[in-house]
Design a protein around this motif. Structure first.
Motif, PDB file in Angstrom:
ATOM      1  N   VAL A  29      21.133 -71.748-141.157  1.00 24.38           N
ATOM      2  CA  VAL A  29      20.526 -72.694-142.095  1.00 24.38           C
ATOM      3  C   VAL A  29      20.854 -72.229-143.506  1.00 24.38           C
ATOM      4  O   VAL A  29      20.605 -71.071-143.860  1.00 24.38           O
ATOM      5  CB  VAL A  29      18.997 -72.782-141.904  1.00 24.38           C
ATOM      6  N   LEU A  30      21.422 -73.120-144.293  1.00 22.23           N
ATOM      7  CA  LEU A  30      21.736 -72.839-145.693  1.00 22.23           C
ATOM      8  C   LEU A  30      20.968 -73.823-146.564  1.00 22.23           C
ATOM      9  O   LEU A  30      21.144 -75.037-146.445  1.00 22.23           O
ATOM     10  CB  LEU A  30      23.241 -72.969-145.951  1.00 22.23           C
ATOM     11  N   GLN A  76      14.246 -72.422-134.332  1.00 27.72           N
ATOM     12  CA  GLN A  76      13.826 -71.489-133.297  1.00 27.72           C
ATOM     13  C   GLN A  76      14.674 -71.660-132.043  1.00 27.72           C
ATOM     14  O   GLN A  76      15.164 -72.750-131.751  1.00 27.72           O
ATOM     15  CB  GLN A  76      12.351 -71.687-132.962  1.00 27.72           C
ATOM     16  N   ASN A  77      14.818 -70.560-131.316  1.00 25.15           N
ATOM     17  CA  ASN A  77      15.514 -70.552-130.033  1.00 25.15           C
ATOM     18  C   ASN A  77      14.689 -69.748-129.039  1.00 25.15           C
ATOM     19  O   ASN A  77      14.228 -68.649-129.350  1.00 25.15           O
ATOM     20  CB  ASN A  77      16.912 -69.937-130.185  1.00 25.15           C
ATOM     21  N   ILE A 112      20.993 -65.664-132.157  1.00 20.62           N
ATOM     22  CA  ILE A 112      21.206 -65.116-133.495  1.00 20.62           C
ATOM     23  C   ILE A 112      20.832 -66.153-134.551  1.00 20.62           C
ATOM     24  O   ILE A 112      21.625 -67.046-134.864  1.00 20.62           O
ATOM     25  CB  ILE A 112      22.675 -64.676-133.696  1.00 20.62           C
ATOM     26  N   PRO A 113      19.619 -66.097-135.104  1.00 19.37           N
ATOM     27  CA  PRO A 113      19.254 -67.009-136.198  1.00 19.37           C
ATOM     28  C   PRO A 113      19.629 -66.423-137.560  1.00 19.37           C
ATOM     29  O   PRO A 113      19.493 -65.216-137.784  1.00 19.37           O
ATOM     30  CB  PRO A 113      17.738 -67.136-136.044  1.00 19.37           C
ATOM     31  N   ASN A 114      20.103 -67.269-138.463  1.00 14.33           N
ATOM     32  CA  ASN A 114      20.475 -66.843-139.809  1.00 14.33           C
ATOM     33  C   ASN A 114      19.923 -67.836-140.829  1.00 14.33           C
ATOM     34  O   ASN A 114      19.939 -69.047-140.600  1.00 14.33           O
ATOM     35  CB  ASN A 114      22.001 -66.777-139.963  1.00 14.33           C
ATOM     36  N   LEU A 115      19.469 -67.320-141.962  1.00  7.15           N
ATOM     37  CA  LEU A 115      18.875 -68.165-142.997  1.00  7.15           C
ATOM     38  C   LEU A 115      19.364 -67.702-144.359  1.00  7.15           C
ATOM     39  O   LEU A 115      19.242 -66.528-144.702  1.00  7.15           O
ATOM     40  CB  LEU A 115      17.349 -68.100-142.913  1.00  7.15           C
ATOM     41  N   GLY A 152      11.941 -70.786-142.338  1.00 10.63           N
ATOM     42  CA  GLY A 152      11.728 -69.691-141.401  1.00 10.63           C
ATOM     43  C   GLY A 152      12.578 -69.855-140.159  1.00 10.63           C
ATOM     44  O   GLY A 152      13.183 -70.901-139.926  1.00 10.63           O
ATOM     45  N   HIS A 153      12.612 -68.790-139.356  1.00 12.04           N
ATOM     46  CA  HIS A 153      13.340 -68.855-138.099  1.00 12.04           C
ATOM     47  C   HIS A 153      12.704 -67.894-137.095  1.00 12.04           C
ATOM     48  O   HIS A 153      11.979 -66.972-137.449  1.00 12.04           O
ATOM     49  CB  HIS A 153      14.823 -68.558-138.286  1.00 12.04           C
ATOM     50  N   ALA A 154      13.000 -68.146-135.808  1.00 16.41           N
ATOM     51  CA  ALA A 154      12.435 -67.324-134.737  1.00 16.41           C
ATOM     52  C   ALA A 154      13.362 -67.353-133.536  1.00 16.41           C
ATOM     53  O   ALA A 154      14.092 -68.321-133.316  1.00 16.41           O
ATOM     54  CB  ALA A 154      11.045 -67.827-134.351  1.00 16.41           C
ATOM     55  N   SER A 155      13.300 -66.275-132.753  1.00 18.03           N
ATOM     56  CA  SER A 155      14.118 -66.170-131.551  1.00 18.03           C
ATOM     57  C   SER A 155      13.390 -65.296-130.540  1.00 18.03           C
ATOM     58  O   SER A 155      12.786 -64.280-130.905  1.00 18.03           O
ATOM     59  CB  SER A 155      15.488 -65.560-131.890  1.00 18.03           C
ATOM     60  N   ALA A 156      13.437 -65.707-129.265  1.00 18.80           N
ATOM     61  CA  ALA A 156      12.802 -64.905-128.222  1.00 18.80           C
ATOM     62  C   ALA A 156      13.502 -65.142-126.891  1.00 18.80           C
ATOM     63  O   ALA A 156      13.888 -66.275-126.571  1.00 18.80           O
ATOM     64  CB  ALA A 156      11.325 -65.253-128.094  1.00 18.80           C
ATOM     65  N   THR A 157      13.652 -64.080-126.114  1.00 16.16           N
ATOM     66  CA  THR A 157      14.233 -64.154-124.781  1.00 16.16           C
ATOM     67  C   THR A 157      13.405 -63.275-123.863  1.00 16.16           C
ATOM     68  O   THR A 157      13.139 -62.111-124.183  1.00 16.16           O
ATOM     69  CB  THR A 157      15.697 -63.684-124.769  1.00 16.16           C
ATOM     70  N   GLY A 158      12.980 -63.819-122.737  1.00 15.18           N
ATOM     71  CA  GLY A 158      12.164 -63.026-121.824  1.00 15.18           C
ATOM     72  C   GLY A 158      12.035 -63.668-120.461  1.00 15.18           C
ATOM     73  O   GLY A 158      12.622 -64.721-120.193  1.00 15.18           O
ATOM     74  N   ARG A 159      11.238 -63.020-119.605  1.00 15.30           N
ATOM     75  CA  ARG A 159      11.054 -63.524-118.244  1.00 15.30           C
ATOM     76  C   ARG A 159       9.762 -64.334-118.178  1.00 15.30           C
ATOM     77  O   ARG A 159       9.193 -64.719-119.199  1.00 15.30           O
ATOM     78  CB  ARG A 159      11.004 -62.350-117.264  1.00 15.30           C
ATOM     79  N   PHE A 160       9.285 -64.604-116.963  1.00 20.47           N
ATOM     80  CA  PHE A 160       8.077 -65.385-116.772  1.00 20.47           C
ATOM     81  C   PHE A 160       6.863 -64.717-117.434  1.00 20.47           C
ATOM     82  O   PHE A 160       6.782 -63.493-117.528  1.00 20.47           O
ATOM     83  CB  PHE A 160       7.767 -65.531-115.277  1.00 20.47           C
ATOM     84  N   ASP A 161       5.926 -65.555-117.843  1.00 23.58           N
ATOM     85  CA  ASP A 161       4.644 -65.079-118.347  1.00 23.58           C
ATOM     86  C   ASP A 161       3.741 -64.803-117.145  1.00 23.58           C
ATOM     87  O   ASP A 161       3.334 -65.726-116.420  1.00 23.58           O
ATOM     88  CB  ASP A 161       4.016 -66.146-119.251  1.00 23.58           C
ATOM     89  N   ASP A 162       3.425 -63.521-116.925  1.00 22.25           N
ATOM     90  CA  ASP A 162       2.628 -63.143-115.757  1.00 22.25           C
ATOM     91  C   ASP A 162       1.254 -63.799-115.762  1.00 22.25           C
ATOM     92  O   ASP A 162       0.706 -64.132-114.700  1.00 22.25           O
ATOM     93  CB  ASP A 162       2.481 -61.625-115.696  1.00 22.25           C
TER      94      ASP A 162
END
Length: 418
Positions: free
Chosen positions: A299-300, A313-314, A328-331, A342-352
């Protein structure tokens, strides 16, 4: 015999002397490496050209290619492409025209310009462009389907134009075999409201490289949706320039990578006008050995974009071992007068905790996991705005989940997130 002039000297604290330079230290390029090379300082400064000969051969070390399996599609970056007209199908819709136009059409090149060799190769090669033109203030929807592209290396160019004050949903449906490099130009006139949905449900061996360039006019609104489910390598890169005051864009992405699939999205939003707004949400799931996804969000906010409101966000949900998600978010911000960014990024498995809650109400573990995945991806599907397409995509996600015998209880994802 000539005599070299004496160098000026500078006393040191210890009493010795050092030569005094006649230029400021660090003001001269080093003699080793690339003499005088200056790296690109901002996203908008990348080299652009519609001529493939202006780009060096792709090595995989370039910023735009370093996360892509470039050796698997050299025919699209370096080979000769078939730029002829190809079969399409669509039903007639009032207020929408679908035509083939010559390369001399005045709209070609107004929304953007290629920044990499595959896009330039397609631009240099296509013979006619597919033009989808929307007019009229009544809401309307059209689906244009491509399903007979074959296995040869092919180039394509698409124009989608929304006339001022018009509104429509345009669905680009991709099926069958393909080895395709293309450019899609999206042009929004003043106060128009356009939704563009690109659905990739190619056969398992297909390769699709596409760049979408959008220019959004004054008080216009673009909703751009990328859905990537099928194909071997699918790379969809949307670039949106908010060119008019009060322009708005919502960029949505949904992807589900199975074993051996490479699904990539490089998103770019350029706020180039005051009081513009953008929201970017991409969500994906991965399951199977060597399933790979790539998301890069740039984002520019330019120096003319006072009053900008932007957020990207991703989110990635990893369902099995052996997968990899790059996020890879860039601002970049060139003005201090903004509403927010703003920006956000998250990678994970199931929410227990989610799984425990569902199992405590009598739902089996396997069904609970499927419910969690469907809920995770439904956020994007429900925002598309086409009920028939939303239902079909829900069914496609269910089929993806059922294609795996079981979803493991715990995984350790390979993650590249910055």
């Amino acid at each position: 015999m000539s005599v070299a002039p004496a160098l000026k000297t500078t006393p040191t604290p210890g009493g010795s002397t050092l030569p005094e330079s006649t230029t400021q230290h660090g003001n001269k390029a080093h003699t080793d490496g690339r003499f005088g090379y200056v790296p690109v300082q901002t996203r908008s400064d990348r080299f652009k050209s519609v001529n493939v000969a202006d780009f060096d051969a792709v090595t995989g070390r370039e910023a735009v290619w370093k996360l892509s399996p470039v050796a698997k599609f050299t025919d699209l970056t370096a080979g000769e492409l078939d730029g002829a007209v190809y079969p399409i199908s669509s039903e007639p819709v009032d207020g929408v025209t679908v035509d083939w136009v010559d390369r001399t059409d005045a709209r070609i090149g107004t929304a953007g310009t290629p920044e990499e060799r595959a896009a330039a190769n397609a631009w240099s090669t296509f013979e006619k462009a597919l033009a989808i033109t929307v007019s009229g203030e009544e809401a309307k929807e059209i689906t244009v389907t491509r399903a007979e592209l074959g296995t040869g290396a092919r180039a394509a160019h698409v124009i989608i134009e929304a006339k001022p004050f018009s509104q429509a949903t345009v669905i680009l449906q991709n099926n069958g075999d393909a080895r395709l490099s293309e450019n899609v130009e999206i042009i929004l006139g003043e106060s128009s409201n356009l939704t563009v949905v690109s659905v990739q449900e190619w056969n398992s061996g297909a390769v699709h490289l596409t760049n979408h360039f959008a220019s959004v006019g004054k008080d216009a609104r673009l909703k751009h949706v990328v859905v990537s489910l099928g194909g071997s390598i699918v790379r969809v890169n949307p670039s949106v320039r908010l060119a008019g005051s009060g322009s708005d864009t919502l960029l949505l992405g949904l992807y589900f990578a199975d074993a051996g699939q490479h699904l990539e999205q490089q998103v770019y939003v350029f706020h180039d006008a005051p009081h513009s707004r953008s929201r970017v949400t991409y969500k994906g799931a991965l399951q199977g050995q060597d399933a790979r996804t790539v998301w890069i969000g740039d984002v520019l906010i330019g120096n003319k974009a006072a009053g900008t409101d932007s957020y990207e966000q991703n989110r990635n949900l990893v369902l099995s071992e052996g997968t990899r998600a790059d996020s890879i978010p860039n601002l970049e911000i060139e003005t201090g007068d903004i509403v927010g960014a703003g920006h956000a990024s998250a990678t994970g498995r199931f929410d227990d905790e989610q799984l425990f809650y569902l199992q405590s109400r009598g739902i089996t573990e396997e069904e609970a996991r499927r419910l969690v995945v469907r809920g995770f991806l439904t956020e994007v599907i429900q925002q598309i705005g086409s009920p028939a397409l939303e239902t079909r995509l829900q069914d496609a996600i269910e089929a993806e989940l059922l294609s795996s015998d079981s979803l493991p209880a715990a995984v350790t994802p390979a993650v590249e997130a910055r």
